[in-house]
Design an enzyme around this catalytic site. Structure first.
Site, short mmCIF file in Angstrom:
data_model
loop_
_atom_site.label_atom_id
_atom_site.label_comp_id
_atom_site.label_asym_id
_atom_site.label_seq_id
_atom_site.Cartn_x
_atom_site.Cartn_y
_atom_site.Cartn_z
N GLU A 441 31.18 11.16 -45.87
CA GLU A 441 30.84 10.24 -44.79
C GLU A 441 31.06 10.93 -43.44
O GLU A 441 32.15 11.40 -43.14
CB GLU A 441 31.77 9.03 -44.94
CG GLU A 441 31.87 8.13 -43.78
CD GLU A 441 33.04 7.13 -43.97
OE1 GLU A 441 33.72 7.17 -45.01
OE2 GLU A 441 33.26 6.35 -43.05
N ASP A 514 36.34 7.60 -46.33
CA ASP A 514 37.64 7.23 -45.79
C ASP A 514 38.23 6.04 -46.54
O ASP A 514 37.50 5.24 -47.12
CB ASP A 514 37.49 6.84 -44.31
CG ASP A 514 37.27 8.05 -43.44
OD1 ASP A 514 37.57 9.17 -43.91
OD2 ASP A 514 36.79 7.89 -42.30
N ASP A 516 39.21 3.35 -45.43
CA ASP A 516 39.21 2.18 -44.55
C ASP A 516 38.01 1.29 -44.84
O ASP A 516 37.28 1.50 -45.81
CB ASP A 516 39.23 2.63 -43.07
CG ASP A 516 37.99 3.44 -42.72
OD1 ASP A 516 37.09 3.57 -43.59
OD2 ASP A 516 37.90 3.95 -41.59
N ASP A 518 35.11 0.81 -43.29
CA ASP A 518 33.79 1.44 -43.26
C ASP A 518 33.57 2.29 -44.50
O ASP A 518 32.49 2.32 -45.08
CB ASP A 518 33.63 2.31 -42.01
CG ASP A 518 33.27 1.44 -40.80
OD1 ASP A 518 32.85 0.29 -41.02
OD2 ASP A 518 33.43 1.92 -39.67
#
Ligand code: 0RA
Length: 692
Positions: A441, A514, A516, A518
């Site tokens: 990403e 990640d 998180d 997103d």
């Protein structure tokens, strides 16, 4: 259980006499349940543990279905105890004709062969549950049954299914009902902690399926009363409310939900429908409140009725002209949300997971009731009819256009002969067996990965932004998207009818995002993409998720990376123990032998190696950094923790994982952005659990 009403007589209020000895065929003690719990509740892990709750609740739902109960309370209590209370008739307490002891004791201590008492009756729940409260009793280290009936309160307590005393009259009581409080046996279950989310999800669904029953869940496990929680489910409209709930964040194609409840051939049929502006179909089917993941006869009956009725109506009203072809079953299911819930006296469940309804008579009952009611609905609601038929005709046109487009695209060979994408840093090995592709990403993490990788075997493909919403897109549109095209060209397999797994250029395709929100979103998008278009890559075990560490923990020169909170605690304990041992040795020369542990959790930027160093022998400094993104690691760290095949952790994606990602997709991908964002935020944690 005794005296369960058939669909036919459920409207007549049965008397206590209706429940009699003659209905009880085979009675058996509870030993077999404790010997082979799996036979009764599936397993003794988390699912089995929760089955106990479902079992008791099913009995309360039966009371609600009989129209004699409107409130069910489920209370999670400390020490793995749970109570389930209803305001139904209460389990009868008088002496039982066959067993010569209280019926309450009989119900709780005898197992009925086949899980059902008496002929002709039916339990709302079949399948794995529906085995009886006695099974719950057998598998509980403690159980208390309290019954309010005929103005009195009665109770009895049990240990491992054995009554401790006779049923006791405790005094007078208002109203009627049953309360079962139990603590599952820790010597039988591998897990004894109830999961609030599992319980809420199940009970919310049961509540949708049983209209006008109030189900209240209390979580009172915390010592601190201010942290006690309470959730109430009550749906006036039953599955009609369910449809509204599912479609609330989507663009609706018409205002009124189609809803029918009717009985045919002793089968109670409930169907609700709404069309939304999407491509996929959401169809939930239940028989006796059991979810039928594999569908069955009721689903077949529904689909036939839907296609036939919509075609007839569209022709009759001139939406379809003579020259037009019929709407296909695909066309009428695009953007469809449908719930089918039937109640049938003797459900037969088939298929791999016993989740498919086999009763042939369910097919004609659902077909008949759906066609008649849907035709009337369309006639009486021309605006809704227009929205629905319009959507189906659009789907038919899009299908024809998409086929034509796909044929040209494939004929032109859009993907063939294409150079590998520019941003792909390929590996030098041309042997797919030892080649890996990391889908990363963002460009910054992509840069670190390119520098940190093993160039011979590891290829890096950075993806910019969110990839196309594959659910909505048809093949031709997808192929026009650069991110998607890069992926497919990198794989080497081609797509759709041209897919050839033998051309796969990498043995492992690793999604590296990640930890998180997103990251979770992109992971869901990619998994959905694989699930929909490359299921074989999942089936054959080629898709993985990289697991970057969550923390870096340092004590002097001892540096470790950990991947979960449990690991963090373990590493912390070990490091403290080591430090304590050394400190105490050297501390003997010092005045004070007291050791203080300083623990700090910092953001990566705040930490320097000087700070992390030990300053005083009497002080242990542990430095814990939480890693949020891949971008926070330098290339070496990324290699060490996440990419090095010797040390890294990878999670292989199963088709079930991908299926779950696909399920959350509806909400994630609805056309309305705000609620989607809210969903991702409130569910970030569970969304991660789903994906990772
Ligand atoms: C046996 C017979 C009757 C009801 C029940 C059991 C019953 C069991 C449970 C378990 C939890 N809640 C329950 N409520 C009822 C029929 C009673 C009658 O005909 O009066």
């Amino acid at each position: 259980m005794p005296s369960k009403k058939s669909v036919k007589d459920k409207k007549n209020t049965p008397t206590a006499n209706a429940y009699g000895a003659d209905q009880i065929q085979v009675l058996e003690g509870l030993d077999p349940v404790r010997k082979r719990p799996g036979m009764y509740i599936g397993n003794t892990a988390e699912a089995g543990l929760h089955h106990l709750v479902w079992e008791v609740v099913d009995n309360c739902i039966d009371e609600a279905m009989a129209g004699v109960c409107d409130t069910i309370k489920v209370k999670l209590l400390p020490q793995g105890t749970i109570s389930v209370e209803d305001n139904g008739r209460g389990i009868p307490v008088e002496k039982h004709k066959v067993t010569k002891v209280s019926t309450l004791q009989t119900v709780l201590t005898t197992l009925h062969a086949g899980g059902k008492f008496g002929a002709g009756g039916y339990k709302v729940s079949g399948g794995l549950h529906g085995v009886g409260v006695s099974v719950v009793n057998a598998l509980s280290e403690y159980l208390k049954a309290e019954v309010k009936r005929d103005g009195k309160l009665w109770a009895q307590e049990y240990t491992a299914g054995k009554p401790q005393k006779q049923v006791k009259l405790l005094g007078n009581a208002k109203g009627t009902g049953t309360k079962i409080t139990f603590r599952p046996d820790a010597t039988i279950f591998s897990v004894t902690e109830f999961q609030l989310k599992t319980i809420l999800d199940h009970l919310r669904q049961q509540s949708y399926l049983t209209k006008r029953v109030k189900i209240i869940v209390y979580d009172e496990r915390d010592q601190d009363k201010s942290r006690h929680l309470c959730y109430t489910f009550y749906f006036e409209g039953g599955i009609k409310s369910y449809i509204k709930h599912i479609s609330q964040y989507s663009e609706q194609k018409h205002d009124n939900v189609f809803y029918i409840e009717k009985e045919h051939d002793n089968i109670n049929v409930e169907v609700a429908i709404r069309y939304i502006n999407e491509y996929n179909e959401t169809l939930l089917a239940f028989a006796n409140n059991i979810y039928n993941a594999e569908g069955g006869m009721h689903v077949i009956g529904f689909k036939t009725a839907l296609t036939r009725t919509l075609n007839n109506f569209a022709r009759k009203k001139g939406y379809l002209k003579d020259k037009d072809a019929n709407l296909t079953s695909e066309d009428v299911r695009e953007g469809l949300i449908a719930i089918i819930s039937i109640k049938i006296p003797e459900p037969q469940f088939e298929g791999q997971t016993k989740a498919k309804l086999g009763n042939i008579e369910a097919r004609s009952a659902v077909d008949k009731i759906t066609s008649e009611a849907l035709e009337t609905f369309l006639e009486e609601n021309p605006k809704d009819a227009e929205g629905i038929i319009g959507k189906c005709i659009l789907a038919a046109r899009a299908r024809v256009a998409a086929r034509a487009a796909r044929e040209t695209v494939l004929r032109k060979g859009v993907l063939e002969g294409f150079a590998l994408p520019g941003k792909l840093a390929d590996c030098s090995s041309k042997d797919p067996k030892n080649s890996e592709l990391f889908i990363v990403e963002g460009d910054s993490a992509g840069g670190s990965a390119k520098q940190g990788r093993n160039r011979e075997t590891q290829a890096i493909l950075p993806l910019r932004g969110k990839i196309l919403n594959v659910e909505r897109a048809r093949l031709d549109k997808m192929l026009a998207n650069n991110e998607i095209k890069s992926l497919i060209i990198a794989f080497g397999t081609n797509i759709g009818e041209q897919f050839t797994i033998d051309d796969l250029r990498y043995d492992k395709i690793i999604i590296m995002t990640d930890a998180d929100v997103d990251g979770a979103h992109i992971r869901t998008l990619l998994l959905t993409f694989f699930y929909r278009h490359f299921p074989d890559l999942i089936h054959q075990g080629h898709i993985y998720i990289a697991q970057p560490p969550l923390y870096r923990i340092q004590s002097g020169s001892d540096v470790r990376w950990v991947y979960s909170d449990e690991e963090l605690n373990q590493a912390r304990d070990e490091m403290v123990a080591t430090k304590l041992a050394t400190a105490q040795k050297s501390g003997q020369n010092k005045k004070s032998a007291r050791v203080e542990i300083q623990e700090s959790v910092t953001e990566p930027a705040e930490t320097t190696s000087e700070e992390a160093a030990e300053s005083d022998k009497n002080e242990i400094r542990l430095n814990i950094q939480r890693y949020k993104g891949l971008g926070e690691m330098n290339p070496e760290q990324l290699w060490d923790t996440t990419m090095d095949p010797e040390k890294r952790k990878l999670k292989k994606i199963t088709i079930e994982d991908a299926e779950k990602a696909d399920e959350v997709f509806d909400i994630l991908m609805g056309s309305d952005v705000a609620p989607r964002k809210r969903f991702i935020q409130t569910h970030a944690k569970s969304a991660q659990n789903l994906d990772i």
